[in-house]
Every structure is written in C-alpha cells, then in structure tokens.
Design a protein around this motif. Structure first.
Motif, PDB file in Angstrom:
ATOM      1  N   MET A   1      14.808 114.784 108.338  1.00  8.01           N
ATOM      2  CA  MET A   1      15.165 113.757 108.440  1.00  8.01           C
ATOM      3  C   MET A   1      14.075 112.825 107.511  1.00  8.01           C
ATOM      4  N   GLU A   2      14.874 111.973 106.819  1.00  7.48           N
ATOM      5  CA  GLU A   2      13.776 110.898 105.859  1.00  7.48           C
ATOM      6  C   GLU A   2      12.912 110.295 106.501  1.00  7.48           C
ATOM      7  N   LYS A   3      11.921 109.807 106.025  1.00  9.19           N
ATOM      8  CA  LYS A   3      10.827 109.201 106.792  1.00  9.19           C
ATOM      9  C   LYS A   3      11.017 107.443 106.404  1.00  9.19           C
ATOM     10  N   ASN A   4      10.412 106.867 107.563  1.00  5.90           N
ATOM     11  CA  ASN A   4      10.173 104.999 107.279  1.00  5.90           C
ATOM     12  C   ASN A   4      11.680 104.770 106.996  1.00  5.90           C
ATOM     13  N   LEU A   5      12.662 104.832 107.959  1.00 10.41           N
ATOM     14  CA  LEU A   5      13.943 104.542 107.585  1.00 10.41           C
ATOM     15  C   LEU A   5      14.269 103.234 107.889  1.00 10.41           C
ATOM     16  N   LEU A   6      13.326 102.604 108.645  1.00  6.94           N
ATOM     17  CA  LEU A   6      13.636 101.132 108.706  1.00  6.94           C
ATOM     18  C   LEU A   6      12.635 100.171 107.930  1.00  6.94           C
ATOM     19  N   GLY A   7      11.805 100.821 107.415  1.00  2.86           N
ATOM     20  CA  GLY A   7      11.144  99.758 106.686  1.00  2.86           C
ATOM     21  C   GLY A   7       9.734  99.028 107.525  1.00  2.86           C
ATOM     22  N   THR A   8      10.028  99.403 108.836  1.00  3.81           N
ATOM     23  CA  THR A   8       8.982  98.656 109.726  1.00  3.81           C
ATOM     24  C   THR A   8       8.846  99.516 111.010  1.00  3.81           C
ATOM     25  N   ASN A   9       7.638  99.562 111.512  1.00  6.95           N
ATOM     26  CA  ASN A   9       7.457 100.025 112.778  1.00  6.95           C
ATOM     27  C   ASN A   9       6.977  98.969 114.025  1.00  6.95           C
ATOM     28  N   VAL A  10       7.047  97.715 113.765  1.00  2.31           N
ATOM     29  CA  VAL A  10       6.941  96.736 114.780  1.00  2.31           C
ATOM     30  C   VAL A  10       8.096  96.444 115.506  1.00  2.31           C
ATOM     31  N   ILE A  11       7.780  96.847 116.798  1.00  3.06           N
ATOM     32  CA  ILE A  11       8.996  96.778 117.801  1.00  3.06           C
ATOM     33  C   ILE A  11       9.003  94.997 118.111  1.00  3.06           C
ATOM     34  N   ALA A  12      10.376  94.347 117.751  1.00  4.50           N
ATOM     35  CA  ALA A  12      10.449  92.923 118.368  1.00  4.50           C
ATOM     36  C   ALA A  12      10.870  92.830 119.312  1.00  4.50           C
ATOM     37  N   GLN A  13      11.640  93.771 120.205  1.00  2.00           N
ATOM     38  CA  GLN A  13      12.169  93.401 121.519  1.00  2.00           C
ATOM     39  C   GLN A  13      12.628  94.606 122.193  1.00  2.00           C
ATOM     40  N   ILE A  14      12.646  94.499 123.592  1.00  4.63           N
ATOM     41  CA  ILE A  14      13.236  95.685 124.467  1.00  4.63           C
ATOM     42  C   ILE A  14      14.235  95.112 125.256  1.00  4.63           C
ATOM     43  N   GLY A  15      15.506  95.955 125.203  1.00  2.00           N
ATOM     44  CA  GLY A  15      16.708  95.388 125.915  1.00  2.00           C
ATOM     45  C   GLY A  15      16.951  96.172 127.217  1.00  2.00           C
ATOM     46  N   ILE A  16      16.842  95.431 128.162  1.00  2.00           N
ATOM     47  CA  ILE A  16      17.101  96.098 129.598  1.00  2.00           C
ATOM     48  C   ILE A  16      18.755  95.529 130.225  1.00  2.00           C
ATOM     49  N   LEU A  17      19.470  96.623 130.302  1.00  2.00           N
ATOM     50  CA  LEU A  17      20.797  96.164 131.080  1.00  2.00           C
ATOM     51  C   LEU A  17      20.460  95.861 132.459  1.00  2.00           C
ATOM     52  N   VAL A  18      21.489  95.036 133.174  1.00  2.00           N
ATOM     53  CA  VAL A  18      21.311  94.830 134.675  1.00  2.00           C
ATOM     54  C   VAL A  18      22.638  94.241 134.987  1.00  2.00           C
ATOM     55  N   HIS A  19      22.922  94.419 136.476  1.00  2.00           N
ATOM     56  CA  HIS A  19      23.936  93.836 136.927  1.00  2.00           C
ATOM     57  C   HIS A  19      24.038  92.341 137.231  1.00  2.00           C
TER      58      HIS A  19
END
Length: 153
Positions: A1-19
C-alpha cells in the motif's frame, strides 16, 4: 500500500448511523449538555448528484451535526433508497459508519485509493463542496469519507 494516501491525518468528522435522528440527537444533546442542533435533509438527486456503486441514486438522509471542538459528530438517518448509509445500517445496525477527512484534489485521491484496493462506494455534492465514501473496510475496518470544499476566491 502507498503511504500518506490522503495528504492529511486530521480527522474532521465521525459519522454515526441511527434509526431515529430526533431521539438520538436529543440523547447526545442531553449527554453533552449542549443545544440540540436539529437536523437537515440532504439534497435531492438532481442537486446532490448522488451516485451509489456507480449508479444514480435517489438516496437522501436526515443529518444532525454536533461541533465537538475540532471534530464534528454527524448523526445520519437514511431513507429507504440504496446508499452506503442504508446498506450499512441494514447490515450492521446503528453505530459508527465513517471517519471523514477534509482533502484537496478529490479525483486524484479517489483514483489513488482505488489503486490501493479501496474503491469509491458513494459520492455526491453539497452546498460548497463534494463528498466521497471509500470502501476501506478491509484494511482500516471502517469507511472513509472524503470532504472537499470549493476554494473561496
């Protein structure tokens, strides 16, 4: 696998599915002692240009966003149409769906991820930008969302 695929490692959001976004957003508001942000519905397919697994999709979802310092918590209640949200909720139930990163160069990054066995699952537009969900379940055990905002002049 290549490295640094996104150009960032800062998480902006966590998504949670709900009913039930109303019930769950109130539970989060109460838990954190913050105001309930309410919810909004995603744009219709002619505006959002939603594609799921390479096909145009009528999928929409109710979204609620909580600002949690530098991170955003997104609650997602999908409608019945085919989407990554509906598929994941039906298969896995409520809970974490994705972690999101703000990126630049959407097309190039999607191509790079695909080359590394992480294909595009769903994409669409939102006011001021675009998103892409990547099937990164095998290597990373969670879906990755890419968020690219339009450049401001």
């Amino acid at each position: 696998m290549e490295k640094n695929l996104l150009g960032t490692n800062v998480i902006a959001q966590i998504g949670i599915l709900v009913h039930d976004i109303e019930k769950t957003s109130q539970a989060y508001a109460d838990f954190f002692g913050v105001e309930n942000p309410g919810w909004a519905i995603t744009g219709a397919v002619d505006v959002a240009e939603t594609e799921y697994r390479g096909e145009r999709s009528e999928a929409r979802a109710k979204l609620a966003f909580f600002k949690m310092g530098s991170l955003q918590l997104e609650l997602i209640e999908p409608d019945e149409h085919p989407s990554t949200w509906r598929e994941y909720l039906d298969e896995h139930g409520e809970g974490p769906h994705h972690i999101a990163f703000r990126i630049e160069g959407m097309k190039e990054i999607v191509t790079k991820l695909d080359r590394n066995q992480m294909p595009l699952v769903q994409k669409g537009e939102y006011t001021g930008g675009r998103y892409a969900y990547i099937d990164s379940l095998e290597p990373l055990k969670i879906i990755i969302e890419l968020l690219e905002n339009d450049k401001k002049n």
